[in-house]
Design a protein around this motif. Sequence first.
Motif: not given
Length: 75
Positions: A60-64
């Motif tokens: 989720q951090h990478l997608r953000a």
Amino acid sequence: MLTKAPKLKNTIKSKMRTNLNVRPASEAMIELLTLLFLSSLAEEAKTRAFEEKSATIRAQHLRAVSKKVLKKARG
């Protein structure tokens, strides 16, 4: 020497629309640019994870941050 081409080189050749040859110097430059992009993506994801008080970097951090890093990489 390597008997097989690196995976990145195969990916680039498969995505090319024409039958162009990529010279070794260009291949090295592509490798370096990819590594630079991945390191900046990891750095931004790490910052995002710390903002959310998380010790690990999750998907989720990478997608953000991926959209922001892609815009930065394009110029």
